[in-house]
Design an enzyme around this catalytic site. Structure first.
Site, short mmCIF file in Angstrom:
data_model
loop_
_atom_site.label_atom_id
_atom_site.label_comp_id
_atom_site.label_asym_id
_atom_site.label_seq_id
_atom_site.Cartn_x
_atom_site.Cartn_y
_atom_site.Cartn_z
N SER A 12 0.84 -1.20 0.00
CA SER A 12 0.00 0.00 0.00
C SER A 12 0.88 1.24 0.00
O SER A 12 1.65 1.46 0.95
CB SER A 12 -0.90 0.02 1.23
OG SER A 12 -1.39 1.35 1.41
N HIS A 37 -1.16 -1.36 -4.25
CA HIS A 37 -2.42 -1.06 -3.58
C HIS A 37 -2.51 0.45 -3.38
O HIS A 37 -1.62 1.07 -2.80
CB HIS A 37 -2.49 -1.80 -2.25
CG HIS A 37 -3.80 -1.68 -1.55
ND1 HIS A 37 -4.91 -2.42 -1.88
CD2 HIS A 37 -4.19 -0.88 -0.51
CE1 HIS A 37 -5.92 -2.11 -1.08
NE2 HIS A 37 -5.51 -1.16 -0.25
N ASP A 39 -4.72 3.49 -1.98
CA ASP A 39 -5.78 3.82 -1.02
C ASP A 39 -6.33 5.22 -1.26
O ASP A 39 -5.62 6.21 -1.11
CB ASP A 39 -5.22 3.75 0.40
CG ASP A 39 -5.04 2.32 0.87
OD1 ASP A 39 -6.02 1.54 0.77
OD2 ASP A 39 -3.94 1.97 1.33
N MET A 41 -8.97 8.00 -0.06
CA MET A 41 -9.79 8.42 1.09
C MET A 41 -10.29 9.83 0.85
O MET A 41 -9.55 10.69 0.36
CB MET A 41 -8.95 8.39 2.37
CG MET A 41 -8.29 7.04 2.63
SD MET A 41 -7.46 7.02 4.22
CE MET A 41 -6.62 5.43 4.13
N HIS A 70 -8.34 0.91 -3.99
CA HIS A 70 -9.26 0.70 -2.87
C HIS A 70 -9.95 2.02 -2.58
O HIS A 70 -9.35 2.94 -2.03
CB HIS A 70 -8.43 0.19 -1.67
CG HIS A 70 -9.20 0.08 -0.39
ND1 HIS A 70 -8.58 -0.11 0.83
CD2 HIS A 70 -10.53 0.13 -0.13
CE1 HIS A 70 -9.50 -0.18 1.78
NE2 HIS A 70 -10.69 -0.03 1.23
N MET A 72 -12.19 4.32 -0.63
CA MET A 72 -12.86 4.60 0.65
C MET A 72 -13.51 5.97 0.48
O MET A 72 -13.09 6.98 1.06
CB MET A 72 -11.81 4.60 1.79
CG MET A 72 -11.30 3.19 2.10
SD MET A 72 -9.74 3.20 3.02
CE MET A 72 -8.59 3.29 1.65
N MET A 141 -11.22 -5.97 5.45
CA MET A 141 -10.43 -5.05 6.26
C MET A 141 -10.11 -5.72 7.59
O MET A 141 -11.02 -6.21 8.29
CB MET A 141 -11.20 -3.75 6.53
CG MET A 141 -11.44 -2.86 5.32
SD MET A 141 -9.97 -2.43 4.38
CE MET A 141 -8.99 -1.56 5.60
N GLY A 146 -8.94 3.99 7.11
CA GLY A 146 -8.65 5.41 7.31
C GLY A 146 -7.18 5.71 7.54
O GLY A 146 -6.72 6.81 7.22
N ASP A 183 -6.46 -6.63 4.33
CA ASP A 183 -5.84 -5.30 4.35
C ASP A 183 -5.85 -4.73 5.76
O ASP A 183 -6.92 -4.47 6.33
CB ASP A 183 -6.63 -4.38 3.40
CG ASP A 183 -6.06 -2.98 3.26
OD1 ASP A 183 -5.00 -2.69 3.84
OD2 ASP A 183 -6.70 -2.17 2.55
N GLY A 185 -2.60 -4.06 8.99
CA GLY A 185 -1.81 -4.68 10.05
C GLY A 185 -1.13 -5.97 9.66
O GLY A 185 -0.75 -6.76 10.53
C1 DX5 Z 1 -6.31 1.50 5.60
C2 DX5 Z 1 -5.81 1.13 4.23
C3 DX5 Z 1 -4.69 0.14 4.21
C4 DX5 Z 1 -3.45 0.60 4.92
C5 DX5 Z 1 -2.65 -0.60 5.29
O1 DX5 Z 1 -7.50 2.22 5.48
O2 DX5 Z 1 -6.86 0.59 3.46
O3 DX5 Z 1 -4.40 -0.26 2.88
O4 DX5 Z 1 -2.67 1.45 4.15
O5 DX5 Z 1 -1.56 -0.15 6.05
P1 DX5 Z 1 -0.83 -1.09 7.11
O6 DX5 Z 1 -0.31 -2.27 6.36
O7 DX5 Z 1 0.21 -0.20 7.67
O8 DX5 Z 1 -1.89 -1.49 8.12
ZN ZN Z 2 -6.40 -0.36 1.47
#
Ligand code: DX5
Ligand code: ZN
Length: 232
Positions: A12, A37, A39, A41, A70, A72, A141, A146, A183, A185
């Site tokens: 990501s 990936h 993200d 937002m 992705h 959001m 998730m 976020g 996705d 952690g």
């Molecule tokens: C969170 C994102 C993830 C995030 C993952 O909303 O969708 O893709 O960037 O980051 P890590 O791997 O650090 O949890």
């Molecule tokens: Zn993501």
């Protein structure tokens, strides 16, 4: 789980250095990433604001691997068209963010992209029912969306197993293949558990882009992911 299973690593770019994003995505591709990936937002569906189609278009020439967008955001549909034009290969969205989920999935496919739903930790997997034939990917998730750098929510393992069963029942009845992505952690010490629960595609932001050079940097962590997966 068979060791010949194909696993995909999707770094990501949320945790990348945004001041040199082109270099970051090409370095992570060279280090063995399977997807980028991306993200998105909107400070409305989630309490953070990131990057849009212009940035997707800017990085597209820097990599050959698919860009996994992705979303959001709410509303969803107008951005689907913009991201498809900007070179996205896969587009996923949250069912709560679109009033007409079936229509949005069809719109993504009509734009020539792979389509998928993203389920938050508390979102029921029943959202997959009645649209199974329009799904190319399901993203679970394992944190609340976020922010990067949050801790993996353990109940995701049971949820992955439940979604894996649904997907396998669908494909064994003649349905199309559906990727199962996780996705949030994901680290070297929990990726095997996610794979054993049924995931085949792994997003990792902070684990990849925060990997110390002394430990081999991006290549080092992606190799460690692959070794952990081979032993899963
Ligand atoms: C969170 C994102 C993830 C995030 C993952 O909303 O969708 O893709 O960037 O980051 P890590 O791997 O650090 O949890
Ligand atoms: Zn993501």
């Amino acid at each position: 789980m068979s060791k010949s299973k194909t696993y995909r690593i999707a770094p990501s770019i949320l945790s990348a250095d945004f001041a040199r994003l082109g270099e970051e995505v090409s370095r992570v591709e060279a280090a063995g990433a399977d997807f980028i990936h991306f993200d998105v937002m909107d400070n409305h569906y989630v309490p953070n604001l990131t990057i849009g189609p212009m940035v997707c278009k800017a990085i597209r020439p820097h990599v050959k691997i698919p860009i996994d967008v992705h979303l959001m955001v709410s509303p969803v549909d107008a951005l689907v068209v913009d991201f498809a034009k900007a070179g996205a290969d896969l587009i996923t969205f949250h069912p709560e963010a679109s009033p007409h989920v079936d229509r949005t999935l069809q719109l993504i496919r009509d734009q020539g992209c792979k389509a998928g739903l993203v389920l938050n930790p508390s979102t029921p997997i029943a959202h997959m029912d009645w649209v199974m034939d329009k799904l190319d990917i399901v993203l679970l998730m394992s944190v609340n969306p976020g922010f990067g750098g949050q801790s993996f929510i353990a109940s995701t393992l049971a949820k992955l197993a439940a979604v894996r069963q649904k997907i396998d029942a669908h494909t064994s009845a003649g349905g199309q293949p559906i990727l199962l992505e996780v996705d949030g952690g994901i680290k070297v010490d929990n990726i095997a558990a996610a794979a054993a629960a049924g995931a085949d595609t792994f997003v990792a932001g902070s684990a990849v882009f925060g990997a110390p050079d002394a430990d081999g940097g991006y290549h080092g962590v992606i190799s460690k992911f692959r070794s952990a997966l081979a032993a899963a």
